[in-house]
Design an enzyme around this catalytic site. Structure first.
Site, PDB file in Angstrom:
ATOM      1  N   LYS A  45       0.848  -1.196   0.000  1.00  0.00           N
ATOM      2  CA  LYS A  45       0.000   0.000   0.000  1.00  0.00           C
ATOM      3  C   LYS A  45       0.886   1.250   0.000  1.00  0.00           C
ATOM      4  O   LYS A  45       1.914   1.274   0.666  1.00  0.00           O
ATOM      5  CB  LYS A  45      -0.891  -0.047   1.262  1.00  0.00           C
ATOM      6  CG  LYS A  45      -1.690   1.217   1.521  1.00  0.00           C
ATOM      7  CD  LYS A  45      -2.739   1.434   0.460  1.00  0.00           C
ATOM      8  CE  LYS A  45      -3.223   2.879   0.458  1.00  0.00           C
ATOM      9  NZ  LYS A  45      -3.824   3.273  -0.829  1.00  0.00           N
ATOM     10  N   GLY A  46       0.464   2.268  -0.725  1.00  0.00           N
ATOM     11  CA  GLY A  46       1.245   3.501  -0.810  1.00  0.00           C
ATOM     12  C   GLY A  46       1.522   4.086   0.568  1.00  0.00           C
ATOM     13  O   GLY A  46       0.585   4.300   1.343  1.00  0.00           O
ATOM     14  N   GLY A  72      -7.498   8.118  -0.949  1.00  0.00           N
ATOM     15  CA  GLY A  72      -6.732   9.227  -0.368  1.00  0.00           C
ATOM     16  C   GLY A  72      -5.523   8.762   0.414  1.00  0.00           C
ATOM     17  O   GLY A  72      -5.157   9.356   1.427  1.00  0.00           O
ATOM     18  N   ASN A 136       5.560   6.794  -6.057  1.00  0.00           N
ATOM     19  CA  ASN A 136       4.287   7.204  -6.648  1.00  0.00           C
ATOM     20  C   ASN A 136       4.289   8.730  -6.734  1.00  0.00           C
ATOM     21  O   ASN A 136       4.080   9.405  -5.731  1.00  0.00           O
ATOM     22  CB  ASN A 136       3.143   6.691  -5.772  1.00  0.00           C
ATOM     23  CG  ASN A 136       1.796   7.246  -6.198  1.00  0.00           C
ATOM     24  OD1 ASN A 136       1.657   7.782  -7.302  1.00  0.00           O
ATOM     25  ND2 ASN A 136       0.805   7.112  -5.332  1.00  0.00           N
ATOM     26  N   CYS A 139       1.079  12.056  -6.340  1.00  0.00           N
ATOM     27  CA  CYS A 139       0.537  12.746  -5.160  1.00  0.00           C
ATOM     28  C   CYS A 139       0.598  14.259  -5.339  1.00  0.00           C
ATOM     29  O   CYS A 139       1.558  14.784  -5.899  1.00  0.00           O
ATOM     30  CB  CYS A 139       1.344  12.376  -3.929  1.00  0.00           C
ATOM     31  SG  CYS A 139       1.496  10.624  -3.705  1.00  0.00           S
ATOM     32  N   LYS A 174       6.686   5.411 -10.632  1.00  0.00           N
ATOM     33  CA  LYS A 174       5.359   5.094 -11.176  1.00  0.00           C
ATOM     34  C   LYS A 174       4.761   6.349 -11.799  1.00  0.00           C
ATOM     35  O   LYS A 174       4.572   7.370 -11.126  1.00  0.00           O
ATOM     36  CB  LYS A 174       4.459   4.566 -10.065  1.00  0.00           C
ATOM     37  CG  LYS A 174       3.109   4.117 -10.584  1.00  0.00           C
ATOM     38  CD  LYS A 174       2.418   3.274  -9.558  1.00  0.00           C
ATOM     39  CE  LYS A 174       1.066   2.807 -10.025  1.00  0.00           C
ATOM     40  NZ  LYS A 174       0.413   1.985  -9.019  1.00  0.00           N
ATOM     41  N   GLY A 226      -9.126  -0.591 -13.707  1.00  0.00           N
ATOM     42  CA  GLY A 226      -9.822  -1.776 -14.207  1.00  0.00           C
ATOM     43  C   GLY A 226      -9.835  -1.846 -15.729  1.00  0.00           C
ATOM     44  O   GLY A 226      -9.237  -0.998 -16.408  1.00  0.00           O
TER      45      GLY A 226
HETATM   46  C1  LIG Z   1      -8.253   1.122  -4.282  1.00  0.00           C
HETATM   47  C2  LIG Z   1      -6.998   1.506  -4.991  1.00  0.00           C
HETATM   48  C3  LIG Z   1      -5.935   2.058  -4.259  1.00  0.00           C
HETATM   49  C4  LIG Z   1      -4.741   2.422  -4.897  1.00  0.00           C
HETATM   50  N1  LIG Z   1      -3.703   2.918  -4.160  1.00  0.00           N
HETATM   51  C5  LIG Z   1      -2.507   3.185  -4.760  1.00  0.00           C
HETATM   52  C6  LIG Z   1      -1.375   3.603  -3.989  1.00  0.00           C
HETATM   53  O1  LIG Z   1      -1.440   3.712  -2.758  1.00  0.00           O
HETATM   54  N2  LIG Z   1      -0.209   3.872  -4.652  1.00  0.00           N
HETATM   55  C7  LIG Z   1      -0.099   3.731  -6.017  1.00  0.00           C
HETATM   56  O2  LIG Z   1       0.975   3.987  -6.572  1.00  0.00           O
HETATM   57  N3  LIG Z   1      -1.155   3.306  -6.765  1.00  0.00           N
HETATM   58  C8  LIG Z   1      -2.333   3.034  -6.172  1.00  0.00           C
HETATM   59  N4  LIG Z   1      -3.397   2.579  -6.926  1.00  0.00           N
HETATM   60  C9  LIG Z   1      -3.241   2.421  -8.391  1.00  0.00           C
HETATM   61  C10 LIG Z   1      -2.949   0.971  -8.767  1.00  0.00           C
HETATM   62  O3  LIG Z   1      -1.748   0.515  -8.193  1.00  0.00           O
HETATM   63  C11 LIG Z   1      -2.883   0.821 -10.312  1.00  0.00           C
HETATM   64  O4  LIG Z   1      -1.865   1.649 -10.814  1.00  0.00           O
HETATM   65  C12 LIG Z   1      -4.201   1.197 -10.994  1.00  0.00           C
HETATM   66  O5  LIG Z   1      -5.304   0.771 -10.221  1.00  0.00           O
HETATM   67  C13 LIG Z   1      -4.332   0.595 -12.395  1.00  0.00           C
HETATM   68  O6  LIG Z   1      -4.251  -0.803 -12.362  1.00  0.00           O
HETATM   69  P1  LIG Z   1      -5.563  -1.763 -12.331  1.00  0.00           P
HETATM   70  O7  LIG Z   1      -6.479  -1.301 -13.420  1.00  0.00           O
HETATM   71  O8  LIG Z   1      -5.026  -3.160 -12.538  1.00  0.00           O
HETATM   72  O9  LIG Z   1      -6.183  -1.597 -10.992  1.00  0.00           O
HETATM   73  C14 LIG Z   1      -4.601   2.224  -6.307  1.00  0.00           C
HETATM   74  C15 LIG Z   1      -5.677   1.672  -7.026  1.00  0.00           C
HETATM   75  C16 LIG Z   1      -6.845   1.300  -6.390  1.00  0.00           C
HETATM   76  C17 LIG Z   1      -7.962   0.694  -7.203  1.00  0.00           C
END
Ligand SMILES: Cc1cc2nc3c(=O)[nH]c(=O)nc-3n(C[C@H](O)[C@H](O)[C@H](O)COP(=O)(O)O)c2cc1C
Length: 310
Positions: A45-46, A72, A136, A139, A174, A226
């Site tokens: 988790k970030g 957030g 990441n 932000c 990222k 997604g």
């Molecule tokens: C609920 C949720 C929380 C996320 N939290 C972070 C995060 O903390 N840090 C980050 O770099 N990306 C975060 N992401 C982005 C994902 O890592 C990913 O880049 C993005 O969802 C696209 O991939 P996917 O379509 O397979 O989900 C989050 C995505 C989701 C859905």
């Protein structure tokens, strides 16, 4: 024989499938359902330097072909991660990636410094908990008006340069799909010493409740992820992999072995899977098997044979 292994920044992966940040906690919850050591890697988790409560109100909204989130960056902070999660990460036999965000430059540099310092201490004792750091940069820069670091190349350069000076651990940056000039941004990361780039983060999106005549999200917009974003992510990975010589990690809407193969053919060295894990807890391991089956069918013994073929 099919060989799914790959190497990124000198770090060996069993296979190219990692779980994406923010969608997998720190992995502990998922280990009750399958051996997460089968995954190529996990992104935690970030993290932010200090604990963060996250956003109030509705945080998730399902859409046609995906979902929006406005979590957030709720997280326990770097210190709690090092104390509470790293002992568990030490026990894992998969690549462990700490994902780091920040509201100002110092958050990133101090967070990265603490992670590396902690890892160096462990390694002296013959232990290890974190293999790589993923920055990441999506932000908002709260010190300078809230514009995300990841939008303008020169703003992002400050972060990548400062963190690279601070730590020698393998560094993934990222990228945000909102970057003004995405290929220029990726090239900047390479110039500043990043070992790899991953893309894409979520795409800014919106949902309106017509009865209340308001956005359902307190902060107005939320991040779309997604299958809906996969074609965009694939195009961006294709562009970026032609612009840099460092490995590119493809992220965005991946939910099948065939999806992974598309990203590899577009030039990705590995992939991350996020939203697919919400519908199918075992998505990571299922996708590895699907990829292997596809490779056998297509007589591909190693992904290098087709990487960037398109
Ligand atoms: C609920 C949720 C929380 C996320 N939290 C972070 C995060 O903390 N840090 C980050 O770099 N990306 C975060 N992401 C982005 C994902 O890592 C990913 O880049 C993005 O969802 C696209 O991939 P996917 O379509 O397979 O989900 C989050 C995505 C989701 C859905």
């Amino acid at each position: 024989m099919t060989d799914l292994s790959c190497v990124i920044a000198g770090v060996p992966f069993k296979n190219p499938v990692m779980m994406a940040s923010g969608t997998f906690g720190f992995g502990r919850e998922y280990s009750a359902f399958y051996p997460i050591d089968e995954l190529g890697g996990i992104c935690g988790k970030g993290l932010t330097l200090h604990p963060k409560e996250g956003n109030p109100g509705i945080r998730m909204w399902e859409t046609a072909s995906g979902m929006m989130n406005s979590v957030g960056l709720e997280n326990p902070g770097v210190h709690a991660f090092l104390e509470q999660e790293c002992p568990y990460w030490e026990t894992l036999d998969t690549v462990r990636i700490a994902n780091l965000g920040g509201g100002c430059l110092e958050d990133y540099t101090e967070g990265a410094r603490l992670i590396e310092e902690n890892e160096n201490k462990r390694r002296k004792e013959g232990r290890s908990a974190v293999d790589m750091i993923e920055l990441n940069i999506s932000c908002p820069n709260v010190k300078e008006g809230g514009m995300a670091f990841g939008i303008q190349t020169e703003e992002a350069r400050k972060v990548v340069r400062a963190v690279r000076r601070e730590v020698s651990m393998p560094l993934i940056v990222k990228l945000s799909p909102g970057a003004e000039k995405l290929t220029e941004m990726a090239y900047m990361c390479e110039q500043e010493g990043a070992d790899a780039v991953s893309l894409i983060n979520t795409i800014s999106a919106m949902k309106i409740d017509v009865r209340s005549r308001k956005s359902v999200f307190r902060h107005g917009y939320a991040g779309l992820s997604g299958p809906a974003i996969k074609p965009i992510a694939l195009r961006m990975v294709h562009q970026v992999s032609h612009a840099v010589n460092i490995p590119v990690i493809g992220v965005g809407g991946i939910s099948s072995g065939e999806d992974i193969m598309e990203f590899i053919m577009a030039g990705a060295s590995a992939v991350q899977v996020g939203t697919a894990g919400f519908a199918d807890l075992r998505a990571g391991v299922r996708l590895i098997r699907e990829l292997e089956t596809l490779m056998i069918e297509e007589k591909i013994s190693h992904l290098d044979e087709v990487r960037g073929i398109v």
